[in-house]
Design a protein around this motif. Structure first.
Motif, PDB file in Angstrom:
ATOM      1  N   ILE A 201       0.844  -1.195   0.000  1.00 47.80           N
ATOM      2  CA  ILE A 201       0.000   0.000   0.000  1.00 47.80           C
ATOM      3  C   ILE A 201       0.879   1.245   0.000  1.00 47.80           C
ATOM      4  CG2 ILE A 201      -1.665   1.297   1.364  1.00 47.80           C
ATOM      5  CD1 ILE A 201      -3.030  -1.247   2.056  1.00 47.80           C
ATOM      6  N   ALA A 202       2.024   1.171   0.659  1.00 48.71           N
ATOM      7  CA  ALA A 202       2.912   2.333   0.701  1.00 48.71           C
ATOM      8  C   ALA A 202       3.399   2.701  -0.700  1.00 48.71           C
ATOM      9  CB  ALA A 202       4.093   2.048   1.622  1.00 48.71           C
TER      10      ALA A 202
ATOM     11  N   ILE B 243      -5.890   6.018   1.567  1.00 51.63           N
ATOM     12  CA  ILE B 243      -5.617   4.588   1.748  1.00 51.63           C
ATOM     13  C   ILE B 243      -6.903   3.780   1.623  1.00 51.63           C
ATOM     14  CG2 ILE B 243      -4.866   2.849   3.435  1.00 51.63           C
ATOM     15  CD1 ILE B 243      -2.827   4.990   4.423  1.00 51.63           C
ATOM     16  N   PHE B 244      -7.995   4.277   2.227  1.00 47.26           N
ATOM     17  CA  PHE B 244      -9.279   3.580   2.126  1.00 47.26           C
ATOM     18  C   PHE B 244      -9.750   3.525   0.675  1.00 47.26           C
ATOM     19  CE2 PHE B 244     -13.941   3.783   1.971  1.00 47.26           C
ATOM     20  CZ  PHE B 244     -14.243   2.561   2.558  1.00 47.26           C
ATOM     21  N   GLY B 245      -9.632   4.623  -0.044  1.00 46.91           N
ATOM     22  CA  GLY B 245     -10.063   4.669  -1.442  1.00 46.91           C
ATOM     23  C   GLY B 245      -9.280   3.708  -2.314  1.00 46.91           C
ATOM     24  N   LEU B 246      -7.974   3.669  -2.137  1.00 43.29           N
ATOM     25  CA  LEU B 246      -7.147   2.740  -2.912  1.00 43.29           C
ATOM     26  C   LEU B 246      -7.432   1.292  -2.526  1.00 43.29           C
ATOM     27  CD1 LEU B 246      -3.716   4.598  -3.002  1.00 43.29           C
ATOM     28  CD2 LEU B 246      -5.344   4.304  -4.867  1.00 43.29           C
TER      29      LEU B 246
ATOM     30  N   LEU C 138     -10.158   0.075  -1.485  1.00 42.97           N
ATOM     31  CA  LEU C 138     -11.468  -0.302  -2.008  1.00 42.97           C
ATOM     32  C   LEU C 138     -11.468  -0.414  -3.532  1.00 42.97           C
ATOM     33  CD1 LEU C 138     -14.475  -0.808  -1.355  1.00 42.97           C
ATOM     34  CD2 LEU C 138     -14.826   1.649  -1.638  1.00 42.97           C
ATOM     35  N   SER C 139     -10.826   0.532  -4.197  1.00 37.53           N
ATOM     36  CA  SER C 139     -10.923   0.580  -5.659  1.00 37.53           C
ATOM     37  C   SER C 139     -10.057  -0.460  -6.363  1.00 37.53           C
ATOM     38  CB  SER C 139     -10.578   1.979  -6.173  1.00 37.53           C
ATOM     39  OG  SER C 139      -9.217   2.274  -5.949  1.00 37.53           O
ATOM     40  N   ILE C 140      -8.901  -0.762  -5.855  1.00 37.10           N
ATOM     41  CA  ILE C 140      -7.989  -1.688  -6.537  1.00 37.10           C
ATOM     42  C   ILE C 140      -8.592  -3.094  -6.654  1.00 37.10           C
ATOM     43  CG2 ILE C 140      -5.750  -2.852  -6.374  1.00 37.10           C
ATOM     44  CD1 ILE C 140      -4.683  -0.103  -5.358  1.00 37.10           C
TER      45      ILE C 140
ATOM     46  N   GLY D 226     -13.212  -6.641 -11.653  1.00 35.36           N
ATOM     47  CA  GLY D 226     -13.886  -6.232 -12.888  1.00 35.36           C
ATOM     48  C   GLY D 226     -13.124  -6.688 -14.126  1.00 35.36           C
ATOM     49  N   SER D 227     -11.807  -6.618 -14.082  1.00 36.33           N
ATOM     50  CA  SER D 227     -10.986  -7.051 -15.222  1.00 36.33           C
ATOM     51  C   SER D 227     -11.132  -8.544 -15.477  1.00 36.33           C
ATOM     52  CB  SER D 227      -9.514  -6.738 -14.973  1.00 36.33           C
ATOM     53  OG  SER D 227      -9.317  -5.367 -14.885  1.00 36.33           O
TER      54      SER D 227
END
Length: 181
Positions: free
Chosen positions: A1-2, A90-93, A95-97, A103-104
């Motif tokens: 994450i860093a 950090i929460f957004g990344l 969740l989105s990743i 999806g891919s």
């Protein structure tokens, strides 16, 4: 994450450079056309399957490349939404990743079953490319004067990808047929 946070900060700084979004949009146009064009002539014939399987692998490879390019857009959107709040970033990344990865893989399975999705995806990539080009800081004054420009560019991007991709695919299939005569 860093590492993703560091990349987000770098990406946010890079977006301040002029012409970067225009370059990214042009890259997306190229990816969309490549998705429709498929393999070069003769690549699939060596497998004895008429290129269907190798064409699917090309589509998958192209979509993964498009995901990589558009991931930058995702990271920038999350960074812009977080507005410097590291917890929200950090929460957004986080969740989105996983959503992008899930999806891919889902899209790859659907493409295998429904090949028309490739055309839809290429058009969508062209749409995003048109929007991305118009969103560059260099074009801010023009985009403010003509708010419809964003939508016009998106439609033109999709149309360009579909037209050029279709033309190149037709040309590629016509060349081997002419050599058989």
């Amino acid at each position: 994450i860093a590492l993703r946070i560091a990349l987000t900060v770098v990406a946010a700084k890079l977006m301040e450079f002029p012409f970067l979004e225009i370059l990214g949009g042009c890259l997306l146009l190229w990816i969309g056309v490549g998705l429709l064009k498929g393999e070069d002539a003769g690549d699939g014939d060596a497998q004895g399957n008429g290129g269907k399987k190798s064409g699917m692998f090309t589509a998958i490879r192209t979509i993964l490349l498009a995901d990589l390019v558009m991931c930058l857009d995702n990271v920038i959107a999350v960074a812009a939404t977080a507005q410097g709040d590291m917890t929200l970033l950090i929460f957004g990344l986080a969740l989105s990743i996983p959503l992008v990865l899930f999806g891919s893989s889902l899209m790859i399975k659907l493409m295998d079953r429904f090949p028309w999705i490739v055309m839809l995806g290429a058009g969508l990539i062209g749409w995003v490319a048109g929007e991305t080009i118009v969103n560059d800081h260099v074009l801010d004054t023009v985009a403010q004067q003509y708010p419809a420009l964003k939508y016009i560019a998106a439609v033109l991007g999709a149309a360009l990808v579909l037209a050029v991709g279709h033309y190149l695919k037709q040309r590629k299939t016509a060349v081997p047929q002419q050599s058989l005569r």
